[in-house]
Design an enzyme around this catalytic site. Sequence first.
Site, short mmCIF file in Angstrom:
data_model
loop_
_atom_site.label_atom_id
_atom_site.label_comp_id
_atom_site.label_asym_id
_atom_site.label_seq_id
_atom_site.Cartn_x
_atom_site.Cartn_y
_atom_site.Cartn_z
N ARG A 33 -8.60 6.48 -0.78
CA ARG A 33 -8.43 7.90 -0.42
C ARG A 33 -9.49 8.76 -1.12
O ARG A 33 -10.03 9.69 -0.53
CB ARG A 33 -7.04 8.40 -0.83
CG ARG A 33 -5.89 7.52 -0.34
CD ARG A 33 -5.22 8.07 0.91
NE ARG A 33 -4.00 7.36 1.21
CZ ARG A 33 -3.90 6.32 2.05
NH1 ARG A 33 -4.98 5.89 2.70
NH2 ARG A 33 -2.75 5.73 2.27
N GLU A 177 11.96 0.04 2.65
CA GLU A 177 10.98 0.60 3.59
C GLU A 177 10.43 -0.49 4.51
O GLU A 177 9.46 -1.17 4.16
CB GLU A 177 9.83 1.27 2.82
CG GLU A 177 8.79 1.87 3.74
CD GLU A 177 7.62 2.54 3.01
OE1 GLU A 177 7.52 2.38 1.78
OE2 GLU A 177 6.82 3.21 3.68
N LYS A 219 14.00 3.97 4.34
CA LYS A 219 12.75 4.69 4.61
C LYS A 219 12.06 4.06 5.82
O LYS A 219 11.26 3.13 5.69
CB LYS A 219 11.84 4.62 3.37
CG LYS A 219 10.48 5.25 3.54
CD LYS A 219 9.82 5.54 2.20
CE LYS A 219 8.40 6.03 2.37
NZ LYS A 219 7.84 6.58 1.15
N SER A 261 5.47 8.92 6.57
CA SER A 261 4.69 9.64 7.58
C SER A 261 3.74 8.72 8.33
O SER A 261 3.41 9.01 9.49
CB SER A 261 3.92 10.82 6.95
OG SER A 261 3.03 10.40 5.96
N GLY A 262 3.31 7.64 7.71
CA GLY A 262 2.61 6.58 8.42
C GLY A 262 1.26 6.94 9.02
O GLY A 262 0.77 6.23 9.87
P1 13P Z 1 2.89 7.78 4.11
O1 13P Z 1 3.82 8.95 4.17
O2 13P Z 1 1.46 8.13 3.82
O3 13P Z 1 3.06 6.83 5.26
O4 13P Z 1 3.33 6.93 2.84
C1 13P Z 1 4.67 6.69 2.63
C2 13P Z 1 4.79 5.56 1.72
O5 13P Z 1 5.39 5.68 0.68
C3 13P Z 1 4.20 4.26 2.12
O6 13P Z 1 4.76 3.24 1.35
#
Ligand code: 13P
Length: 351
Positions: A33, A177, A219, A261-262
């Site tokens: 990033r 998740e 999640k 948010s992906g």
């Molecule tokens: P994003 O919201 O950027 O997808 O990240 C969430 C997250 O914790 C990924 O493991």
Amino acid sequence: MNINSLVDTVRALFEGDRGLLAMDESNPTCNKRFEAAGILQSEENRREYREMIITTPGLDKFIGGVILYDETIRQATGNGTPFVQIIQEAGIIPGIKVDLGEEDLAAHPGEKITAGLDGLRERLADYSKMGARFAKWRSVITVAEFIPSRGCIEANMQTLARYAALCQEAGLVPIVEPEVLMEGTHSMDRCRDVTEEVLRTLFNELFRQGVILEGLILKPNMILPGLTCSHQQSVEVVAKATVHSLLKVVPAAVPAVAFLSGGQSGELVSERLNAMNLQFKGRLPWSLTFSFARAIQYPALEIWNGKESNVPAAQQALSHRAKCNWAARGGEYSKAIESNGSVTASGDGSL
Ligand code: 13P
């Protein structure tokens, strides 16, 4: 295991319509990033960036918990105050990412398995002593013509369930998740079918491993067409498809569904979360909230750009995205809050 204390932690994390901020990028991901934003990749820059986030004034109004990474939970501010202390004193609960990332799943080309179960009991005990009260483990499911396979889904969901059982044994609330990735040309229907199969398998495995649903957080991804699918869907259609799928496969005992948010843009993901909460207000067994990384941290990261003089503006941007999602959780997100921060969507006046 003290179930009441797990339930209390979940309640505290989300009370007042708050959500979670994932700031648990591994060092390679954080460096990626930084590289994209033209920021020097170093341990000190990662520390300063995370210090900028956790010292954002008033963040506790919108964010109930932050997910940290192993490097970050051990770090301190420039003047030597441990990050965990700063977070706790701000009224926010520290959590920790405990998976060790994905590796190739043997005999399953193109599919991944998440590593990190070996030694996890000891690591959880250490993190608990450091102040963490919840944890996160991410499994990734890729969608393409012939995948995901049953083998990949079952291996990953059993791993998630074993992680969750270890967390509850250690007194930490597990965030489970199972991320069905957005990358690909697949349709929204295909995302729905895969996500429902993944979640059904997950809850079977959680049951088999003795995990208490009242003391965990799910999640998931939203139900979306693939990023490069030629047929994208409206906010309302995505909201409805997502909630309908969740209602079919997520037991009512689960207290909270906190989306990832992906890779969706900050504004779009706020709109979609808002539409779900608006359309289904009062009709859902679990709360629908957020646990975003990119969708809250951008554009603060770009504004910060590694410079101390940019910290106040970056904090303002971070706080703004957190506030937009907090409003979306209550179905009160609107163009007005997006542009000037005032909550007027359902006529409740500004804050
Ligand atoms: P994003 O919201 O950027 O997808 O990240 C969430 C997250 O914790 C990924 O493991």
